[in-house]
Design a protein around this motif. Structure first.
Motif, PDB file in Angstrom:
ATOM      1  N   LEU B 209      11.377  49.872  35.625  1.00  0.00           N
ATOM      2  CA  LEU B 209      12.528  50.324  34.826  1.00  0.00           C
ATOM      3  C   LEU B 209      12.214  50.296  33.343  1.00  0.00           C
ATOM      4  O   LEU B 209      11.554  49.379  32.851  1.00  0.00           O
ATOM      5  CB  LEU B 209      13.724  49.400  35.064  1.00  0.00           C
ATOM      6  N   ASP B 210      12.705  51.321  32.656  1.00  0.00           N
ATOM      7  CA  ASP B 210      12.638  51.346  31.200  1.00  0.00           C
ATOM      8  C   ASP B 210      13.867  50.591  30.694  1.00  0.00           C
ATOM      9  O   ASP B 210      14.995  50.994  30.969  1.00  0.00           O
ATOM     10  CB  ASP B 210      12.665  52.801  30.717  1.00  0.00           C
ATOM     11  N   LEU B 211      13.642  49.508  29.967  1.00  0.00           N
ATOM     12  CA  LEU B 211      14.779  48.676  29.564  1.00  0.00           C
ATOM     13  C   LEU B 211      15.574  49.302  28.426  1.00  0.00           C
ATOM     14  O   LEU B 211      16.704  48.913  28.179  1.00  0.00           O
ATOM     15  CB  LEU B 211      14.294  47.280  29.148  1.00  0.00           C
ATOM     16  N   THR B 212      14.970  50.249  27.712  1.00  0.00           N
ATOM     17  CA  THR B 212      15.682  50.847  26.593  1.00  0.00           C
ATOM     18  C   THR B 212      16.686  51.880  27.086  1.00  0.00           C
ATOM     19  O   THR B 212      17.870  51.803  26.758  1.00  0.00           O
ATOM     20  CB  THR B 212      14.680  51.506  25.620  1.00  0.00           C
ATOM     21  N   THR B 261      14.148  39.428  27.413  1.00  0.00           N
ATOM     22  CA  THR B 261      13.469  38.463  26.553  1.00  0.00           C
ATOM     23  C   THR B 261      12.490  37.581  27.325  1.00  0.00           C
ATOM     24  O   THR B 261      11.459  37.217  26.810  1.00  0.00           O
ATOM     25  CB  THR B 261      14.508  37.569  25.839  1.00  0.00           C
ATOM     26  N   ALA B 262      12.826  37.284  28.586  1.00  0.00           N
ATOM     27  CA  ALA B 262      11.967  36.391  29.367  1.00  0.00           C
ATOM     28  C   ALA B 262      10.815  37.192  29.970  1.00  0.00           C
ATOM     29  O   ALA B 262      10.926  38.388  30.169  1.00  0.00           O
ATOM     30  CB  ALA B 262      12.784  35.739  30.473  1.00  0.00           C
ATOM     31  N   PRO B 263       9.685  36.511  30.260  1.00  0.00           N
ATOM     32  CA  PRO B 263       8.539  37.234  30.838  1.00  0.00           C
ATOM     33  C   PRO B 263       8.786  37.671  32.280  1.00  0.00           C
ATOM     34  O   PRO B 263       8.165  38.600  32.741  1.00  0.00           O
ATOM     35  CB  PRO B 263       7.402  36.224  30.750  1.00  0.00           C
ATOM     36  N   SER B 264       9.711  37.000  32.981  1.00  0.00           N
ATOM     37  CA  SER B 264       9.919  37.391  34.368  1.00  0.00           C
ATOM     38  C   SER B 264      11.346  37.105  34.802  1.00  0.00           C
ATOM     39  O   SER B 264      12.049  36.306  34.183  1.00  0.00           O
ATOM     40  CB  SER B 264       8.952  36.627  35.276  1.00  0.00           C
ATOM     41  N   ILE B 265      11.773  37.775  35.874  1.00  0.00           N
ATOM     42  CA  ILE B 265      13.089  37.504  36.453  1.00  0.00           C
ATOM     43  C   ILE B 265      12.919  37.312  37.953  1.00  0.00           C
ATOM     44  O   ILE B 265      11.976  37.817  38.556  1.00  0.00           O
ATOM     45  CB  ILE B 265      14.098  38.651  36.215  1.00  0.00           C
ATOM     46  N   SER B 288       8.229  41.534  32.921  1.00  0.00           N
ATOM     47  CA  SER B 288       8.431  42.483  31.834  1.00  0.00           C
ATOM     48  C   SER B 288       7.102  42.748  31.143  1.00  0.00           C
ATOM     49  O   SER B 288       6.211  41.901  31.130  1.00  0.00           O
ATOM     50  CB  SER B 288       9.454  41.941  30.841  1.00  0.00           C
ATOM     51  N   TYR B 289       6.965  43.949  30.605  1.00  0.00           N
ATOM     52  CA  TYR B 289       5.778  44.300  29.840  1.00  0.00           C
ATOM     53  C   TYR B 289       6.191  45.317  28.796  1.00  0.00           C
ATOM     54  O   TYR B 289       7.233  45.957  28.920  1.00  0.00           O
ATOM     55  CB  TYR B 289       4.669  44.831  30.746  1.00  0.00           C
ATOM     56  N   SER B 298       8.992  45.624  35.693  1.00  0.00           N
ATOM     57  CA  SER B 298       8.429  46.190  36.897  1.00  0.00           C
ATOM     58  C   SER B 298       8.391  45.102  37.959  1.00  0.00           C
ATOM     59  O   SER B 298       8.124  43.948  37.647  1.00  0.00           O
ATOM     60  CB  SER B 298       7.014  46.691  36.593  1.00  0.00           C
ATOM     61  N   GLY B 299       8.649  45.461  39.214  1.00  0.00           N
ATOM     62  CA  GLY B 299       8.615  44.416  40.226  1.00  0.00           C
ATOM     63  C   GLY B 299       8.856  44.941  41.630  1.00  0.00           C
ATOM     64  O   GLY B 299       8.642  46.100  41.908  1.00  0.00           O
ATOM     65  N   VAL B 300       9.307  44.020  42.484  1.00  0.00           N
ATOM     66  CA  VAL B 300       9.505  44.359  43.886  1.00  0.00           C
ATOM     67  C   VAL B 300      10.895  43.936  44.347  1.00  0.00           C
ATOM     68  O   VAL B 300      11.526  43.078  43.737  1.00  0.00           O
ATOM     69  CB  VAL B 300       8.452  43.665  44.788  1.00  0.00           C
ATOM     70  N   VAL B 301      11.370  44.601  45.413  1.00  0.00           N
ATOM     71  CA  VAL B 301      12.579  44.143  46.112  1.00  0.00           C
ATOM     72  C   VAL B 301      12.208  43.896  47.567  1.00  0.00           C
ATOM     73  O   VAL B 301      11.377  44.598  48.136  1.00  0.00           O
ATOM     74  CB  VAL B 301      13.731  45.163  46.063  1.00  0.00           C
TER      75      VAL B 301
END
Lengths: 106, 694
Positions: B209-212, B261-265, B288-289, B298-301
């Protein structure tokens, strides 16, 4: 009755300059002719530069025997001026143009 | 007269003069060398003859250019070549002039001669190899054009030679680079395919996902998890959120907010699947990157629904196992108690048969004692299952502690010193007093067991205000609480033990000395009262257990202790009680007790018949009903129907266990009370006296 000065200013010049490739003399002739046209004829002229290497047959109709040669086709009479055109007074006389500065005095 | 003479004849004097002047000027210019070329007309057309200086620029260009240039005769004899051509062959220019050029084309000589034969004014060309003086072959293209001349001039051909060495080299390099690139792309595709396979094998869906701007892309498996049959063209955070069930949305948005803000969720949430609309549990993990165009996540479900169901089944199984353990453990105790009761009753029966009635009282005491212990055991069980019905009262805990002091002192023995520190101006709280007494006694006994060689037991109360952070830490609402702490100077607990202290059946005591239910029951009671229990312990320093109970601003009630013996009979004269129970023996017993106390009684075996009696007799003062009733109407439903008829009616529920249907959130409506079986007739009488005073 039309003003003779105005009439002179409206005269259209049809000119042909015959040169030979990219010689120094050809370059000088082109440069001199452009300057004279710019200073004295403004947008009242049509100047075509012809390289006799490219188009030798063009020399026949206007009876060109050496290059560089400037030909005034219009206004008549037809007139040829040979050389690199560095003698401005001679060119102006040949083209039958009075210098603009002179006209201003009149 | 010739035509020329005729033409001259027709001109004016001025025109003739001008012509003469022009002719003289032309002659002068030619004589003075002011011209580059003369033009001569002839049978082949106009010929331009340049003077030597006019050719100089072309000569300079030919010598300067990076191509080899030459002129040859029709037979291939070299007439002229530039320096570059000589350099290409690695020879002196002078050594080349006059030589047949075919010599330098090696095996391509005949092909070159064939090309030369066909070279016309339109020009032609082909690729050859030139033989360098060193023997090296130089790849070149050769362009040939025939020079126009008159018929008398011999045929002459011009040639231009371009060295292809570098461009061929470049092209080889490019080919190699292309091959390298293609191989890298293949490697990457293989890696991606492998990764995809791994993700698929793990049943993980990929997303990015693009966070912007919130849009993104997904894998096929991802879309499958969200219930889409076909691969989605576009995906966005908004679209994801639409799938999240309403209850979870705020939390999910918060998690993604953190992702900026955090490196991961990492979180779990429920979604509603497209298509069948099924609710599924998802686990979402992301890293996040940053990119030049802004931050991305970017990640997985993973669909956790099945795992959760399995987990739930496991939990249920564990619960059943726990119940099994509990039942096994308690059956032993119960059998002992029943043994005491049955034995005593048999003894009584025997004594009565023998006419030795005076000796009966002993056995009655024994039976009663056993029965009471059994009753207390069921209470503890109910507390453990958190199904007990609390009858909370607003009380002053200091007063309750003082009332318990004697009992505690006797329980802990002479080797342990008891200190009671009651906070001045302690707020009141709303709790079930017997339960709190039970908890305090239980904690005190635990403290005693932690101090086998003596020590100090401190019971302390205090007022506390919990702010958001403190409340959150204790899993409580922020606000005012009172605390009741029991502190010992005993052996303390290790962290591992402390962390499991509230687990049911967890005990550090030797087999047979503890059920492992004490603390877990107190925990259940504290939570049900809107409070909490906290444990602080240090090995060899002692343990402090603190109960948090919410403040209640109302004035406290006087504590009545159930331990006090009940004063005689109740004044029941003139009062009418309806007793509803499907068990005739209970109905009979209750009615008998009431009658003895002077009450008039009516009896019903189920809800509908009780309602009919209720409608006919307006004088009934109290309804005593069992909760579990046959006939399609339970005790609670009966009570509701009765309240609709007579809103002020007093109702006493009798139940083997306090069902949720009766008590709703665990507390009773006004005018209603619960009596849990088994109970003694004394307790029943006392309760009725409370409900029908005077």
């Amino acid at each position: 009755m039309s003003d003779p000065v105005d009439e002179d200013l409206q005269t259209q010049y049809k000119l042909r300059l015959f040169i030979t490739g990219s010689t120094a003399r050809s370059a000088r002739a082109i440069e001199n002719m452009r300057r004279i046209c710019h200073e004295h004829l403004h947008d009242r002229y049509e100047l075509v530069i012809i390289d006799v290497y490219e188009n030798p047959q063009a020399t026949k109709d206007l009876q060109i025997i050496a290059t560089p040669t400037l030909v005034k086709i219009l206004p008549e009479p037809l007139r040829r001026i040979i050389g690199d055109l560095s003698d401005k007074e001679r060119v102006l006389a040949g083209l039958d143009i009075r210098p603009i500065e002179a006209k201003k005095v009149v | 007269m010739s035509p020329r003479e005729a033409a001259v004849e027709s001109l004016s004097f001025e025109q003739l003069l001008a012509r003469l002047q022009e002719a003289e000027e032309t002659l002068d210019a030619i004589r003075l060398g002011h011209v580059d070329a003369v033009v001569v007309g002839g049978p082949q057309g106009q010929q331009v003859y340049t003077l030597e200086n006019a050719d100089r620029p072309y000569r300079a260009i030919i010598e300067q250019m990076q191509e080899g240039a030459f002129t040859i005769q029709a037979e291939g004899v070299l007439l002229y070549c530039n320096q570059r051509f000589a350099t290409l062959l690695g020879r002196q220019r002078e050594s080349l002039i006059g030589k047949p050029i075919g010599h330098y084309f090696g095996r391509g000589a005949s092909a070159f001669m064939a090309l030369l034969a066909h070279a016309g004014e339109a020009g032609t060309g082909a690729e050859f190899s030139l033989v360098h003086d060193s023997g090296e072959m130089i790849p070149v293209t050769v362009s040939l054009i025939e020079l126009a001349g008159d018929l008398n001039t011999p045929r002459m051909i011009c040639g231009v030679v371009t060295d292809l060495t570098r461009s061929l080299q470049r092209s080889h390099e490019l080919t190699a680079a292309n091959a390298q690139l293609a191989s890298e792309i293949r490697d990457r595709q293989r890696a991606e395919a492998g990764l995809q396979l791994a993700l698929d094998a793990a049943e993980m869906g990929y997303w990015d996902l693009d966070l912007t701007i919130g849009d993104g892309r997904t894998s096929r498996r991802h879309d499958d998890i969200f219930g889409y049959q076909d691969k989605l063209r576009d995906w966005s955070f908004g679209r994801f959120l639409e799938h999240v069930v309403v209850e979870d949305r705020a939390a999910v948005e918060k998690f993604f907010g953190v992702g900026r803000t955090a490196p991961s969720i990492e979180f779990s949430c429920r979604i509603e699947r497209a298509g069948d609309g099924a609710r599924r549990w998802l686990q979402v993990k992301g890293l996040s990157y940053s990119t030049p165009r802004g931050p991305r996540l970017s990640g997985v479900v993973i669909d956790m629904t099945k795992a959760r169901e399995t987990e739930e089944q496991l939990r249920q199984a564990q619960k059943m196992e726990a119940v099994g353990q509990l039942t096994g453990g308690l059956a032993h105790d119960f059998n002992n108690l029943l043994g005491g009761i049955i034995g005593s009753l048999e003894m009584i029966e025997a004594r009565i048969a023998e006419g030795r009635v005076a000796e009966v009282e002993r056995y009655v005491d024994v039976a009663l004692h056993s029965a009471k212990r059994a009753a207390s055991l069921t209470q503890r069980l109910l507390a453990f299952s958190r199904r007990q019905t609390l009858s909370p009262k607003i009380i002053d805990v200091n007063a309750l502690v003082v009332g318990m002091e004697d009992l505690i002192r006797r329980s802990i023995g002479p080797s342990i010193r008891l200190e009671v520190i009651g906070a001045a101006g302690l707020w009141s709280t709303l709790v079930d007093p017997p339960q709190l007494e039970n908890a305090l006694l239980n904690l005190s006994i635990n403290a005693r067991d932690a101090m086998p060689h003596g020590g100090t037991l401190t019971i302390e109360t205090a007022n506390v205000r919990l702010d958001d952070g403190q409340a959150n830490e204790r899993d409580l609402q922020p606000g005012k609480y009172i605390t009741l702490s029991v502190r010992d100077t005993g052996v303390g607990m290790s962290k591992e033990v402390a962390s499991r202290a509230f687990d049911p059946f967890f005990t550090t005591k030797p087999l047979g000395q503890g059920t492992g239910l004490g603390l877990s029951m107190i925990y259940g009671f504290a939570r049900q009262s809107g409070g909490q229990i906290q444990i602080l312990s240090e090995k060899d320093r002692g343990t402090t257990i603190t109960l948090y109970l919410p403040r209640n601003a109302a004035a406290p009630a006087r504590i009545e202790s159930d331990r006090r013996p009940l004063a005689a009979d109740i004044e029941g004269a003139g009062k009418l009680v309806l007793v509803v129970d499907d068990e005739p023996s209970i109905r009979m017993l209750v009615a008998e007790v009431l009658n003895e106390a002077g009450f008039a009684t009516l009896e019903a075996s189920d809800g509908p018949s009780a309602l009919r009696i209720m409608e006919m007799s307006a004088k009934i003062d109290l309804l005593i009903t069992d909760v579990g009733l046959p006939g399609g109407m339970n005790g609670r439903q009966l009570a509701d129907a009765v309240c609709a008829l007579r809103p002020t009616m007093k109702i006493l529920f009798i139940t083997g266990y306090a069902e949720n249907v009766v008590v709703g959130s665990g507390r009773l409506d006004h005018g209603m009370q619960v009596l849990t079986k088994p109970f003694t007739m004394n307790v029943l009488k006392k309760r009725i006296q409370q409900m029908l005073p005077g």
